[in-house]
Design an enzyme around this catalytic site. Structure first.
Site, mmCIF file in Angstrom:
data_model
loop_
_atom_site.group_PDB
_atom_site.id
_atom_site.type_symbol
_atom_site.label_atom_id
_atom_site.label_comp_id
_atom_site.label_asym_id
_atom_site.label_seq_id
_atom_site.Cartn_x
_atom_site.Cartn_y
_atom_site.Cartn_z
ATOM 1 N N ALA A 27 0.841 -1.194 0.000
ATOM 2 C CA ALA A 27 0.000 0.000 0.000
ATOM 3 C C ALA A 27 0.876 1.244 0.000
ATOM 4 O O ALA A 27 2.084 1.152 0.208
ATOM 5 C CB ALA A 27 -0.896 0.002 1.235
ATOM 6 N N LYS A 28 0.230 2.377 -0.237
ATOM 7 C CA LYS A 28 0.917 3.674 -0.296
ATOM 8 C C LYS A 28 1.830 3.916 0.895
ATOM 9 O O LYS A 28 2.932 4.425 0.753
ATOM 10 C CB LYS A 28 -0.138 4.787 -0.296
ATOM 11 C CG LYS A 28 -0.484 5.309 -1.653
ATOM 12 C CD LYS A 28 -1.215 6.647 -1.506
ATOM 13 C CE LYS A 28 -2.077 6.888 -2.729
ATOM 14 N NZ LYS A 28 -3.442 7.198 -2.441
#
Ligand code: GLU
Length: 309
Positions: A241-242
């Site tokens: 994820a980011k």
């Protein structure tokens, strides 16, 4: 076109990260190495979260890695009527019912044991409503989702990576309460419409496959074969994820790294190149052997994102 026609089906709700891109590369390698077509599908049925700029960037990123596709991408937002027809066929067969349960109600009901269904599965609360109870809920004006009456069927299939997989199908959502067709229905209808023969995707979707195979059977559609490939995980072992830092091609670019560097990393992580070796997608095609695909996820080493300038 070919016995292993494949596809990549991104949702344009954000940037593709290295895990999504590696899955796209694998889907392309599976199809092209078998001389088959490779198709693209834009899964933009979630209108609220889909953005044209994400879609544009996703396609650019695929091209930058050397992934090509046949024809124009199929766009789910243009196909509501086709999904509705499929829904009506299931309804005519008595396999659809309305569900008014809230998320909290489902969570509560799903935590009680209910036979062979997997944890978190919908236990069929609204299937058991009497006509009077149904009428009362309709009058409340609260919109209903539509669920498949799966009758607890167990589906078994052979996955190219995982071997034989069996799963009991719960009464999953076909049409959402907000009026949008659900992912499961759209995927099954579209894979058949596009003539997809082999679905290659991340193994986080392995649990969805029994649902999709049941749906294909109920709709009289030819089902594809499946290969669920390992994911790329963040340094903490959770799904990429980011927050894991530099995970997209744009993030890497800001650190001075090119798509070729990203491709080189992906190839090495799949055992298709030495660490740091320069390779093209065409070279990978020659080296790719589906039988030698790693079974384990790849954990990304931590890479801080470049400071915003
Ligand atoms: N659109 C889905 C996703 O981005 C993929 C669906 C599929 O490959 O079946 O996660």
């Amino acid at each position: 076109m070919g016995a292993a026609d494949g596809r990549f089906a991104p949702s344009p709700t954000g940037a593709l990260h290295l895990g999504n891109l590696r899955t796209a590369l694998l889907a392309w390698l599976f199809a092209r190495s078998q001389g088959s077509a490779f198709l693209l599908r834009i899964e933009d049925i979630d209108r609220g979260r889909s953005r044209p700029e994400h879609e544009r960037r996703q396609l650019e990123d695929l091209r930058a890695l050397g992934i090509d596709w046949d024809g124009e991408p199929l766009r789910q937002s243009t196909r509501t009527e086709v999904y509705r027809e499929a829904l009506e066929r299931l309804r005519a067969d008595g396999r659809v019912y309305e569900c008014w349960c809230t998320r909290a109600e489902i969570r509560e009901a799903a935590s009680a044991p209910h036979g062979p269904l997997p944890e978190g599965a919908y236990p069929g609360t609204c299937r058991r409503l009497s006509e009077a109870e149904r009428a009362q809920r309709r009058r409340s004006g609260r919109p209903a989702a539509l669920r498949l009456d799966a009758r607890g069927e167990v589906v078994t299939f052979v996955d190219r990576v995982h071997g034989e997989v069996s799963g009991a199908v719960d009464d999953f959502v076909l049409w959402r309460a907000d009026g949008a067709p659900a992912y499961q229905l759209a995927v099954v209808v579209d894979d058949a419409a596009q003539g997809v023969r082999e679905v290659v995707r991340g193994d986080d979707l392995l649990d969805s496959t029994p649902r999709q195979l049941l749906l294909a059977r109920l709709l009289g559609l030819e089902a594809p074969r499946h290969a669920h490939v390992p994911l790329v995980l963040g340094p903490d072992g959770s799904r990429l994820a980011k927050r894991h830092g530099a995970v997209t091609l744009a993030d890497l670019e800001a650190l001075g790294e090119t798509p070729a560097d990203a491709l080189s990393w992906m190839a090495a992580s799949l055992g298709l190149a030495e660490p740091g070796e320069r390779v093209t997608a065409a070279q990978l095609l020659e080296r790719f052997d589906p039988e030698r695909l790693p079974r384990e996820p790849t954990v990304l080493s931590p890479r801080p994102r470049a400071a915003a300038r």
